[in-house]
Design a protein around this motif. Structure first.
Motif, mmCIF file in Angstrom:
data_model
loop_
_atom_site.group_PDB
_atom_site.id
_atom_site.type_symbol
_atom_site.label_atom_id
_atom_site.label_comp_id
_atom_site.label_asym_id
_atom_site.label_seq_id
_atom_site.Cartn_x
_atom_site.Cartn_y
_atom_site.Cartn_z
ATOM 1 N N ASP A 39 41.651 25.637 35.949
ATOM 2 C CA ASP A 39 40.941 26.666 35.456
ATOM 3 C C ASP A 39 41.891 27.029 34.327
ATOM 4 O O ASP A 39 42.875 27.519 34.320
ATOM 5 N N LYS A 41 41.563 29.300 31.738
ATOM 6 C CA LYS A 41 41.623 30.811 31.759
ATOM 7 C C LYS A 41 42.919 31.267 32.560
ATOM 8 O O LYS A 41 43.527 31.938 32.200
ATOM 9 N N LYS A 42 42.781 30.848 33.975
ATOM 10 C CA LYS A 42 43.899 31.213 34.816
ATOM 11 C C LYS A 42 45.112 30.676 34.366
ATOM 12 O O LYS A 42 46.211 31.365 34.667
ATOM 13 N N GLN A 92 50.276 42.597 38.954
ATOM 14 C CA GLN A 92 49.075 43.355 39.531
ATOM 15 C C GLN A 92 48.842 44.769 39.540
ATOM 16 O O GLN A 92 48.006 45.573 39.012
ATOM 17 N N ILE A 97 46.074 42.834 37.033
ATOM 18 C CA ILE A 97 45.227 41.348 37.380
ATOM 19 C C ILE A 97 45.372 41.427 38.857
ATOM 20 O O ILE A 97 46.491 41.557 39.328
ATOM 21 N N ASN A 98 44.094 41.015 39.377
ATOM 22 C CA ASN A 98 44.112 40.984 40.787
ATOM 23 C C ASN A 98 43.738 39.668 41.491
ATOM 24 O O ASN A 98 43.589 39.539 42.770
ATOM 25 N N ASP A 99 43.552 38.636 40.480
ATOM 26 C CA ASP A 99 43.209 37.194 40.884
ATOM 27 C C ASP A 99 44.536 36.635 41.682
ATOM 28 O O ASP A 99 45.523 36.552 41.059
ATOM 29 N N GLU A 100 44.187 36.443 42.938
ATOM 30 C CA GLU A 100 45.330 35.978 43.728
ATOM 31 C C GLU A 100 45.957 34.709 43.182
ATOM 32 O O GLU A 100 47.139 34.295 43.438
ATOM 33 N N ALA A 101 45.074 33.842 42.631
ATOM 34 C CA ALA A 101 45.509 32.398 42.359
ATOM 35 C C ALA A 101 46.435 32.695 41.188
ATOM 36 O O ALA A 101 47.539 31.991 41.084
ATOM 37 N N ILE A 102 46.114 33.473 40.119
ATOM 38 C CA ILE A 102 46.894 33.829 39.135
ATOM 39 C C ILE A 102 48.585 34.452 39.605
ATOM 40 O O ILE A 102 49.529 34.223 39.152
#
Ligand code: DGI
Ligand code: FE
Ligand code: FE
Ligand code: FE
Length: 187
Positions: A39, A41-42, A92, A97-102
């Protein structure tokens, strides 16, 4: 979050030199994401924020490691290792930002971990080979990254471990685990 907004936020946290490094990691991470099908964007956001906590006072980082129940052995090792997990936490809580992958790509960008995701590998390698990096061995890893991300990662870890051995520094166990996991997965 848009790139310009993210860059504006992170620039306030960094020296100019570290900000230039961050721009290099961003370009490299996006290119690797394109090439290897992650991804984009990530990759962009993880790269922009990967060194977010680099210049936080050591006392603040130590307090966060203890309060957030991060691995305690971090405190026994080089303080250079702290900005990665503390960065994930601050990105976070302060940036939202809450996306765990990021967040995991930020969290593991210095030590790696076993079973790294594609995005985590990309950020680790991009941090290592961005155009501003000039240390011995970097060209070999750049070349490997064009063909095989795992081989690039193994070589980067070898270089890092060798560098630490030469400097008589302890090796963080997770760094060794990352290396071992990749070596044992090789056919
Ligand atoms: O933050 P950057 O400089 O862009 O890069 P980084 O987050 O990969 O941090 C690299 C620093 O961390 C470098 O000075 C070496 C150190 N480091 C990485 N793995 C280990 C380590 N230090 C020790 N003592 N043990 C490790 O396993
Ligand atoms: Fe870093
Ligand atoms: Fe970095
Ligand atoms: Fe080639």
């Amino acid at each position: 979050m848009e790139r310009h907004e993210a860059l504006e936020i992170v620039q306030k946290q960094l020296t100019d030199h570290r900000y230039q490094h961050t721009l290099g990691v961003m370009e490299t991470a996006i290119a690797l994401a394109k090439q290897y099908g992650a991804d984009e964007k990530k990759a962009e956001l993880a790269a922009i924020f990967h060194d977010y906590a680099k210049f936080r006072p050591k006392e603040e980082m130590k307090r966060i490691i203890l309060e957030q129940n991060m691995p305690n052995d971090l405190l026994l090792h080089n303080t250079e290792l702290w900005h990665a997990p503390v960065g994930a936490y601050l990105v976070q809580t302060e940036v939202g930002i809450n996306d765990e992958a990021i967040l995991n790509a930020i969290r593991y960008h210095t030590s790696g971990r076993s079973d790294m995701t594609l995005l985590e590998k990309i950020i680790y390698i991009a941090d290592y080979i961005e155009p501003g990096r000039i240390f011995p061995g970097v060209e070999e890893v750049r070349e490997l990254a064009k063909h095989d991300l795992d081989e690039a990662l193994i070589q980067a870890l070898k270089n890092t471990i060798q560098f630490l051995l030469k400097k008589n520094q302890p090796i963080y166990p997770t760094t060794i685990e990352t290396y071992n996991a990749l070596m044992m997965k090789k056919k």
